[in-house]
Design an enzyme around this catalytic site. Sequence first.
Site, PDB file in Angstrom:
ATOM      1  N   SER A  75      -9.895   0.020   6.979  1.00  0.00           N
ATOM      2  CA  SER A  75      -9.474  -0.063   5.479  1.00  0.00           C
ATOM      3  C   SER A  75      -8.770  -1.265   5.310  1.00  0.00           C
ATOM      4  CB  SER A  75      -8.440   1.386   5.410  1.00  0.00           C
ATOM      5  OG  SER A  75      -9.189   2.658   5.657  1.00  0.00           O
ATOM      6  N   LYS A 129       0.955  -1.240  -0.034  1.00  0.00           N
ATOM      7  CA  LYS A 129       0.004  -0.076   0.164  1.00  0.00           C
ATOM      8  C   LYS A 129       0.685   1.328   0.123  1.00  0.00           C
ATOM      9  CE  LYS A 129      -3.902   2.304   2.592  1.00  0.00           C
ATOM     10  NZ  LYS A 129      -4.659   2.177   3.539  1.00  0.00           N
ATOM     11  N   SER A 188      -9.787   2.534   2.598  1.00  0.00           N
ATOM     12  CA  SER A 188      -8.763   3.159   1.899  1.00  0.00           C
ATOM     13  C   SER A 188      -7.950   2.531   0.905  1.00  0.00           C
ATOM     14  CB  SER A 188      -8.242   4.210   2.482  1.00  0.00           C
ATOM     15  OG  SER A 188      -7.279   3.542   3.556  1.00  0.00           O
TER      16      SER A 188
END
Length: 509
Positions: free
Chosen positions: A180, A81, A156
């Site tokens: 997330s 990420k 997210s």
Amino acid sequence: MSSEILRSTAAGLAEAMAAGDLTSVEITQAHLDQIAAVDEQVHAFLHVDGERALAAAKSVDDRRAAGESLGALAGVPLALKDVLTQQGAPTTCGSKMLEGWHPPFDATVTRRLIDAGVIILGKTNMDEFAMGSSTENSAYGPTHNPWDLDRIPGGSGGGSAAALAAFEAPLAIGTDTGGSIRQPAAVTATVGVKPTYGGVSRYGLVALASSLDQAGPCARTVLDAALLHEVIAGHDPRDSTSIDAPVPDVVAAAREGDVSGMKVGVVRELGGEGYAPGVEENFQRNVALLEKLGAEIVEVSCPTFDYGLAAYYLILPSEASSNLAKFDAMRFGLRVGDDGLNSTEDVMRLTRGAGFGDEVKRRIIIGTHALSAGYYDAYYGSAQKVRTLISRDFEQAFSQADVLVSPTTPTTAFKLGERVNDPLAMYKNDLCTIPSNLAGNASASFPGGLSSDDGMPVGFHVMAPPMADDRLYRVGAALERELTQEWGGALLDQAPALAGSLAAKGASK
């Protein structure tokens, strides 16, 4: 062979390399080919570092050939990420504010992955500075759900989850501030684990809300997630919130998968009105399955969970407004208006106006207001009191049950653009996941099946006490074993044509 590689688990790939049947270079190249073939449709990645990934893969192959003892996941590719720093690779946090920034150091999670021989393929897309529940707030465009390209992949960390579901990587790292990791896992039929707060180092994780953020493993199977958890977890003296205690034996728990004798608490407040019928139906079915496997089902009540959403959306913006104040055009990142005619204040204003998206601006404004003189006690102070009450509810509930369970999200993945202009509707997607971030306990989402409403994936949410992360894996592995037999394979194999065709397209390239 490429199709077999893409469909293999991380544990299976590691075994094949240890047996000499595959090399890390072959595995890494297969996944790079898959990214090249399908990511234009999925947009899971913001940056792909193929050259460095192949060089790292060759190094692992050479070390293995030389007889060196390697880690359990050495040579297995991973998607990272884009909120975790990696030296020499761009780290944007999905924002124009950090476009082109190459950090001079590795996050502790990144360094532990590299030291373990895990191959980092690149950086995945995300909501800007992790603010969002759909990965539509990325400054670089939305990520698409491989189950249905017209739907969101969660947020997210939608990029990491989508990379798994599109067979672009067998492993991924996400971060979880209010869901997330778990929410994207739920809507893509993957596994996402939020470890106990402090169980995985936050050093090098670009902060959104420091008291809530937690990095964790994402995978397609429970065992793969446990193996990755073992690599990244553990005390880090560079992180003042890191827990100096042994890491729970999550791998043994994932291999065992025994829930007989466990008390499983169904949280009364996490269901009912506002939850889609197909989600509720699926959840009740999986609770019954755990009971069949020997678990004792009890109902627990956590009344203050009803206030979790409101408390979270005061605490998070407050911490975010403070953490993002450093993006001022003076030290690093974007700079706008520095033409010698504008004052320092004008440059800051122009830069923050151009560099931050609407959702980030919204939360900065809310947080600044909540921390302002005259409102601090009424808003931020009150939210922290609610946070304490939520922690007490968890303590009371865990005195009655070993783990707590709920749906991961109230609905399945919604259509892209459906909630962009309705922030409150977007925020409600995190109803079930937020309490664990406020309290800091461990939690995870596991594939629970498909909704009868629309045929889209539904997640099964499990919560455990702090530093009892292994309980998550016991429940997840038991559920996975039974459901896999029922489905005749992994849930991703049940995906409508798209997920399968994405894999086939990459394999045939």
